[in-house]
Design a protein around this motif. Sequence first.
Motif, PDB file in Angstrom:
ATOM      1  N   ASP A 277       0.813  -1.211   0.000  1.00 47.27           N
ATOM      2  CA  ASP A 277       0.000   0.000   0.000  1.00 47.27           C
ATOM      3  C   ASP A 277       0.851   1.268   0.000  1.00 47.27           C
ATOM      4  O   ASP A 277       0.350   2.352  -0.281  1.00 47.27           O
ATOM      5  N   ARG A 278       2.115   1.126   0.357  1.00 48.75           N
ATOM      6  CA  ARG A 278       3.030   2.248   0.340  1.00 48.75           C
ATOM      7  C   ARG A 278       4.462   1.704   0.350  1.00 48.75           C
ATOM      8  O   ARG A 278       4.675   0.492   0.440  1.00 48.75           O
ATOM      9  N   VAL A 279       5.442   2.582   0.251  1.00 51.49           N
ATOM     10  CA  VAL A 279       6.840   2.142   0.189  1.00 51.49           C
ATOM     11  C   VAL A 279       7.244   1.451   1.490  1.00 51.49           C
ATOM     12  O   VAL A 279       7.028   1.974   2.583  1.00 51.49           O
ATOM     13  N   GLU A 280       7.840   0.267   1.332  1.00 54.23           N
ATOM     14  CA  GLU A 280       8.346  -0.479   2.482  1.00 54.23           C
ATOM     15  C   GLU A 280       9.817  -0.854   2.313  1.00 54.23           C
ATOM     16  O   GLU A 280      10.458  -1.304   3.275  1.00 54.23           O
ATOM     17  N   GLY A 281      10.347  -0.680   1.120  1.00 58.76           N
ATOM     18  CA  GLY A 281      11.744  -1.038   0.917  1.00 58.76           C
ATOM     19  C   GLY A 281      12.190  -0.749  -0.506  1.00 58.76           C
ATOM     20  O   GLY A 281      11.394  -0.369  -1.372  1.00 58.76           O
ATOM     21  N   LEU A 282      13.473  -0.933  -0.734  1.00 64.38           N
ATOM     22  CA  LEU A 282      14.065  -0.758  -2.061  1.00 64.38           C
ATOM     23  C   LEU A 282      14.897  -1.985  -2.386  1.00 64.38           C
ATOM     24  O   LEU A 282      15.699  -2.430  -1.563  1.00 64.38           O
ATOM     25  N   ARG A 283      14.693  -2.524  -3.590  1.00 62.34           N
ATOM     26  CA  ARG A 283      15.513  -3.644  -4.053  1.00 62.34           C
ATOM     27  C   ARG A 283      16.516  -3.114  -5.069  1.00 62.34           C
ATOM     28  O   ARG A 283      16.152  -2.423  -6.024  1.00 62.34           O
ATOM     29  N   THR A 284      17.780  -3.419  -4.850  1.00 57.99           N
ATOM     30  CA  THR A 284      18.843  -3.022  -5.784  1.00 57.99           C
ATOM     31  C   THR A 284      19.593  -4.255  -6.257  1.00 57.99           C
ATOM     32  O   THR A 284      19.625  -5.279  -5.570  1.00 57.99           O
ATOM     33  N   GLU A 285      20.170  -4.129  -7.441  1.00 60.70           N
ATOM     34  CA  GLU A 285      21.043  -5.181  -7.957  1.00 60.70           C
ATOM     35  C   GLU A 285      22.485  -4.688  -7.901  1.00 60.70           C
ATOM     36  O   GLU A 285      22.780  -3.579  -8.348  1.00 60.70           O
ATOM     37  N   ARG A 286      23.345  -5.504  -7.346  1.00 58.89           N
ATOM     38  CA  ARG A 286      24.760  -5.138  -7.338  1.00 58.89           C
ATOM     39  C   ARG A 286      25.276  -5.132  -8.778  1.00 58.89           C
ATOM     40  O   ARG A 286      24.949  -6.002  -9.581  1.00 58.89           O
ATOM     41  N   THR A 287      26.089  -4.130  -9.077  1.00 55.97           N
ATOM     42  CA  THR A 287      26.666  -4.028 -10.418  1.00 55.97           C
ATOM     43  C   THR A 287      28.182  -4.124 -10.329  1.00 55.97           C
ATOM     44  O   THR A 287      28.769  -4.023  -9.251  1.00 55.97           O
ATOM     45  N   GLU A 288      28.790  -4.310 -11.488  1.00 59.67           N
ATOM     46  CA  GLU A 288      30.248  -4.324 -11.544  1.00 59.67           C
ATOM     47  C   GLU A 288      30.704  -3.547 -12.771  1.00 59.67           C
ATOM     48  O   GLU A 288      30.024  -3.512 -13.801  1.00 59.67           O
ATOM     49  N   LEU A 289      31.854  -2.900 -12.648  1.00 58.69           N
ATOM     50  CA  LEU A 289      32.400  -2.121 -13.747  1.00 58.69           C
ATOM     51  C   LEU A 289      32.856  -3.047 -14.869  1.00 58.69           C
ATOM     52  O   LEU A 289      33.378  -4.152 -14.612  1.00 58.69           O
ATOM     53  N   VAL A 290      32.690  -2.594 -16.112  1.00 65.04           N
ATOM     54  CA  VAL A 290      33.061  -3.433 -17.254  1.00 65.04           C
ATOM     55  C   VAL A 290      34.248  -2.879 -18.022  1.00 65.04           C
ATOM     56  O   VAL A 290      34.615  -3.402 -19.069  1.00 65.04           O
ATOM     57  N   GLY A 291      34.876  -1.808 -17.500  1.00 62.73           N
ATOM     58  CA  GLY A 291      36.116  -1.337 -18.092  1.00 62.73           C
ATOM     59  C   GLY A 291      36.020  -0.092 -18.929  1.00 62.73           C
ATOM     60  O   GLY A 291      37.039   0.440 -19.372  1.00 62.73           O
ATOM     61  N   ASP A 292      34.800   0.407 -19.160  1.00 67.49           N
ATOM     62  CA  ASP A 292      34.645   1.633 -19.956  1.00 67.49           C
ATOM     63  C   ASP A 292      33.833   2.696 -19.230  1.00 67.49           C
ATOM     64  O   ASP A 292      33.315   3.618 -19.843  1.00 67.49           O
ATOM     65  N   GLY A 293      33.726   2.549 -17.902  1.00 67.09           N
ATOM     66  CA  GLY A 293      32.951   3.499 -17.111  1.00 67.09           C
ATOM     67  C   GLY A 293      31.511   3.095 -16.915  1.00 67.09           C
ATOM     68  O   GLY A 293      30.806   3.711 -16.120  1.00 67.09           O
ATOM     69  N   THR A 294      31.049   2.064 -17.639  1.00 65.54           N
ATOM     70  CA  THR A 294      29.690   1.571 -17.463  1.00 65.54           C
ATOM     71  C   THR A 294      29.717   0.332 -16.578  1.00 65.54           C
ATOM     72  O   THR A 294      30.785  -0.173 -16.207  1.00 65.54           O
ATOM     73  N   VAL A 295      28.513  -0.150 -16.262  1.00 62.57           N
ATOM     74  CA  VAL A 295      28.407  -1.304 -15.362  1.00 62.57           C
ATOM     75  C   VAL A 295      27.445  -2.327 -15.947  1.00 62.57           C
ATOM     76  O   VAL A 295      26.655  -2.029 -16.842  1.00 62.57           O
ATOM     77  N   ARG A 296      27.528  -3.548 -15.407  1.00 61.15           N
ATOM     78  CA  ARG A 296      26.549  -4.591 -15.739  1.00 61.15           C
ATOM     79  C   ARG A 296      26.059  -5.214 -14.437  1.00 61.15           C
ATOM     80  O   ARG A 296      26.742  -5.171 -13.402  1.00 61.15           O
TER      81      ARG A 296
END
Length: 447
Positions: A277-296
């Motif tokens: 019914d309202r915000v109770e939490g946040l789910r995040t995915e851990r990321t890792e750098l791929v060598g060009d400043g971006t992540v996967r």
Amino acid sequence: MRRIRVAVFGAGPAGIYAADTLVNDYPGAQVDVFDRLPAPYGLVRYGVAPDHPRIKEIVKALRRVLSRDGIRFLGNVHYGTDVKLSDLRHFYDAVIFSTGARADRWLDIPGVDLPGSYGAADFVSWYDGHPDVPRDWPLTAKNVAVLGAGNVALDIARVLAKPADEQLATEIPGNVYRGLALNQATDVHVFARRGPAQIKFTPMEFRELSHSPSIDVIVHPEGFEIDEASQAAIGKSKSTKLVVDTLMRYLEKEPTGAPHRIHIHLCQAPVAILGTDRVEGLRTERTELVGDGTVRGTGEFVDTPVEAVYRAVGYRSSHLADLPFDHAAGVVPHDKGRVLDMDGVMMDGAYVTGWIKRGPIGLIGHTKSDAAETVTSLLTDLPGIAPAEITDPDAILAHLAGRGVDYTTWAEWERLDAHEIALGAEQGRERIKVVPRDDMLRAGRSA
């Protein structure tokens, strides 16, 4: 030299710099700078956190421009409602749109519509005393998530974590102080998708997080990853190096036991806002750098219990009446500031500058070169631009009055400005901002 009249719609830094450049480069120009609000300065007045008076020093330069001969300010005029492009072209040789980016960029994850999920733009407008937003803000959450790794995310985290009495020295309006005095937040979690060398905080603002004795800044070691590309970025940019150095100091520092904490989480991408019914939490995915400043993504998920989420993932411009709009990019299509129609053909006498032109990127100072490019295009095109049908500078005022538009003038802004400063002086503060639009109009017209 042909005398020209130009309308600039949007009285923030982008529009004001365009007006200044125009009268400098073309002495025969008269410029009217419009804004939908009764007061000028746009983002500086309504987008910069009130506890950053140093950044607001830019108002002094903007004020000098709007006080110049050849430039006139007209506030409380809504483009698309009070005037249309066809109206403006009757009175002006050209129109420059500098309306900025006022909406939040959409974040397409489950739960984003839950009560307790807020866009950054709305919260910033509230604490900056914008006249067109509600006067109250729910601040009952003890644990809060802020999504984003830019200065807006940093501002929101700081405003939520810092006690109201520490913010009373700023220009915050009374309703904002009363709201912050009831704020229940003790832990503010800032989530960045990428690593230390990719976050976009400016060094000084980031260091200032720890200046409050009521706040501990805690950098969590998970995700503190610096690869070769990160090392190269640190070596190329002094700003990046200073931010990473500050992160390291926070990482190594022992908490003092302060009553409020700002947590920095790196390499965590939001994937869902949790709750029924309202915000109770946040789910995040851990990321890792791929060598060009971006992540996967790594496929590893983390759930953080929070009762509110603030989405500071970027701003977005809105479609303006009678102008084309690139909905994917969130900008008006243009060629060096020249507005292009759906067929890529230049629209006669229509130009853009600032975030409506290039997107919500760059600091305030970047708008100067942007404005210069647009003005150069306008002046280059001038021989082929159809001149205004009506050249009397007061004709636009009669047109607005005839449509019942309650426009404001520079003299009225100066009275409102003096009134806010006087309100602040009564309490030993630099200024207290007037919030309701009617009260702003009334103060500007008082003797």
